[in-house]
Design an enzyme around this catalytic site. Structure first.
Site, short mmCIF file in Angstrom:
data_model
loop_
_atom_site.label_atom_id
_atom_site.label_comp_id
_atom_site.label_asym_id
_atom_site.label_seq_id
_atom_site.Cartn_x
_atom_site.Cartn_y
_atom_site.Cartn_z
N HIS A 1 -4.54 -7.93 0.52
CA HIS A 1 -3.82 -6.66 0.60
C HIS A 1 -2.98 -6.52 1.86
CE1 HIS A 1 -3.16 -2.47 -0.45
NE2 HIS A 1 -3.63 -2.08 0.72
N TYR B 1 -3.06 11.04 0.98
CA TYR B 1 -3.66 10.91 -0.36
C TYR B 1 -3.61 12.24 -1.09
CZ TYR B 1 -5.41 6.25 0.77
OH TYR B 1 -5.49 4.92 1.09
N ASP C 1 0.84 -1.19 0.00
CA ASP C 1 0.00 0.00 0.00
C ASP C 1 0.89 1.25 0.00
OD1 ASP C 1 -3.15 0.57 0.49
OD2 ASP C 1 -2.00 2.07 1.58
#
Length: 377
Positions: free
Chosen positions: A352, A301, A175
């Protein structure tokens, strides 16, 4: 370096219980699955467990079995686990989490990595393990200005490793941790090899025009994710502050925001508790709730979404563990232009949150890959 132990004040826990008791619930979803989000019934069940059965103090004590520290880099306090191995010639390994993960993801792999002889390995497999919390996450400080994107974090991690006395080390991540680790590998410096469970790569022209069966599956998964799974990232990359108000104020809101991603991104057959216990799910949620980091974590982000667009090749040796339910499951041919891949493992199961979901597979692959570079100069 300041020693650190997690010690959440009682008033924070009392406030949490009060807010859980006063939750204002929405009506139930209009479908009989998770396609509109976390179902009301499951959310109520998990929230009730959080309020009435979950024991934070015992979970806190378990996390405190690891040696932890705070250090200031570029004006920001950074929290990290630094678990040294007792074995001679242990190799320093920097492991970085992502969103909506935390250092909790690694609680099942730190001991097998640092003490391999007690966990099915050899003394020569030993690592010194360093797990920092990303800026704005967990017990790390929250940046008060812009600029703490992937590039700066990669530089800060290099500073951290040198400050700890490691002149030669490896790095691992998934990630956001994959983006940071990729940048560390791209920078070179004192990092001699990287290992990823979510390499950053996109379909090649050949894959788009004439995909293999494996690539067809990867393209279908990517298309599904783009259509149904990216709403959170659009919000967090454009309006992290706005998202933060509701999540920092409502524990059930924070719970649902995170657990929905564990349902979607794990290899769990549609039910998170098929892979992780309720306590483990809540341990990770607590890393966001008790620190009030919904907005500060989301700002990564806003800072760095373009970091998932390859911008330069990583020349240091790169190992990849490819898990079947990874949200961005790039094939080796997609990755080759971006990385000097010397090790590739196609995993039989897992998603993930690799270290959290499949710790044995994760540890085995990390040991195998870094064995190829431990003695190299």
């Amino acid at each position: 370096m300041r020693p650190f132990r997690i010690d959440v004040p009682n008033d924070v826990l009392d406030d949490l219980n009060s807010r859980l008791a006063r939750t204002r619930w929405p009506e139930a979803e209009c479908v009989d699955d998770w396609s509109q989000g976390v179902p009301l019934g499951y959310t109520r069940e998990l929230a009730a467990y959080w309020a009435n059965e979950y024991d934070w103090r015992s979970r806190e004590a378990a996390l405190n079995r690891f040696d932890q520290f705070i250090t200031e880099i570029d004006g920001l306090d950074l929290h990290f686990i630094h678990q040294r191995s007792a074995h001679e010639n242990a190799f320093p390994l920097l492991i970085t989490h992502g969103w909506p993960g935390s250092i909790v993801e690694f609680h099942k792999v730190i001991e097998p990595l640092t003490d391999p002889t007690a966990h099915g390995g050899r003394a020569e497999d030993a690592f010194h393990v360093i797990c920092p919390a990303l800026p704005g996450y967990g017990f790390s400080g929250k940046p008060t200005g812009t600029g703490w994107g992937v590039e700066k974090i990669a530089q800060a991690w290099e500073t951290l490793m040198l400050r700890l006395g490691y002149q030669r080390y490896g790095a691992q991540g998934g990630d956001w941790g994959a983006a940071v680790t990729t940048q560390i590998g791209r920078n070179g410096g004192h990092c001699v090899a990287i290992h990823l469970n979510m390499p950053i790569a996109w379909p090649t022209p050949e894959a788009l025009n004439n995909p293999t069966e494996e690539e067809q599956q990867a393209l279908a998964a990517l298309a599904y994710h783009r259509k149904w799974g990216t709403g959170y990232s659009k919000l967090q990359s454009t309006r992290p502050q706005t998202v933060g108000y509701g999540l920092v104020d409502s524990p059930v809101g924070q719970l649902a925001w995170i657990v929905e991603k564990f349902w979607a991104w794990m290899d769990c057959d549609g039910y998170p508790e098929n892979v992780l216990s309720r306590d483990e799910l809540l341990d990770n949620v607590m890393m966001y709730w008790v620190t009030g980091t919904a907005a500060s974590s989301a700002r990564l982000y806003w800072e760095s979404m373009k970091s998932f667009e390859p911008t330069g090749r990583v020349e240091v040796p790169t190992g990849v563990a490819s898990f079947p339910k990874e949200i961005l499951r790039a094939s080796r041919t997609w990755c080759e232009p971006n990385y000097n891949i010397t090790h590739w493992t196609t995993m039989p199961r897992g998603g993930h949150f690799a270290a959290f979901e499949q710790p044995e597979l994760f540890v085995e692959d990390v040991r195998e890959f870094f064995a190829t570079v431990r003695g190299a100069r």
